[in-house]
Design an enzyme around this catalytic site. Structure first.
Site, PDB file in Angstrom:
ATOM      1  N   CYS A  82       0.844  -1.200   0.000  1.00  0.00           N
ATOM      2  CA  CYS A  82       0.000   0.000   0.000  1.00  0.00           C
ATOM      3  C   CYS A  82       0.882   1.254   0.000  1.00  0.00           C
ATOM      4  CB  CYS A  82      -0.888  -0.030   1.236  1.00  0.00           C
ATOM      5  SG  CYS A  82      -1.728   1.515   1.601  1.00  0.00           S
ATOM      6  N   CYS A 117       0.342   3.733   2.817  1.00  0.00           N
ATOM      7  CA  CYS A 117       0.837   3.218   4.101  1.00  0.00           C
ATOM      8  C   CYS A 117       2.327   3.509   4.260  1.00  0.00           C
ATOM      9  CB  CYS A 117       0.586   1.719   4.210  1.00  0.00           C
ATOM     10  SG  CYS A 117      -1.148   1.239   4.157  1.00  0.00           S
TER      11      CYS A 117
END
Length: 123
Positions: A43, A46
């Site tokens: 991600c 993230c």
């Protein structure tokens, strides 16, 4: 410097065990896409948010618990029956949440140092 306990868990069962282990303490959870062999999440948001979250942890109170929770690979995250989606209402990554409360930061909010600092410093 704040004294907090950090745990890294993978998956819903490990997450539940960590929460039970620290029942009664303030618990902050950072939900991220699982890490690959090089230690990087699939991600991209993230990855960008993690250093901001880590800096923000300096503003936690004593006896807090920080759970770094890897939710799984991309296909399992996209599954509408994913336990994190169904049971915890985690609908986007990254999500920073104070467990047991409606307080959370999602997506790009996790990259905003002022929001993260306020989030951790509210207790």
């Amino acid at each position: 410097m704040a004294a907090y306990t950090e745990m890294c868990v993978c998956g819903f069962e490990e997450f539940n065990q960590a929460v039970k282990q620290h029942e009664g303490k303030p618990i902050f959870v950072f939900f991220v896409g699982s890490l690959d062999a090089e230690g990087k999440s699939w991600c991209p948001l993230c990855v960008k948010a993690e250093p901001v979250i880590r800096e923000g942890l300096k503003h936690t109170g004593k006896e807090c618990v920080f759970i770094y929770c890897q939710i799984g690979d991309k296909p399992s995250w996209r599954d509408p029956n994913n336990d994190f989606r169904r049971k915890l209402s985690v609908m986007s990554l990254p999500t920073l949440q104070k467990y047991g409360t409606p307080r959370k930061l999602v997506d790009s909010e996790c990259q905003q140092a002022n929001l993260v600092q306020m989030f951790f410093g509210e207790d």
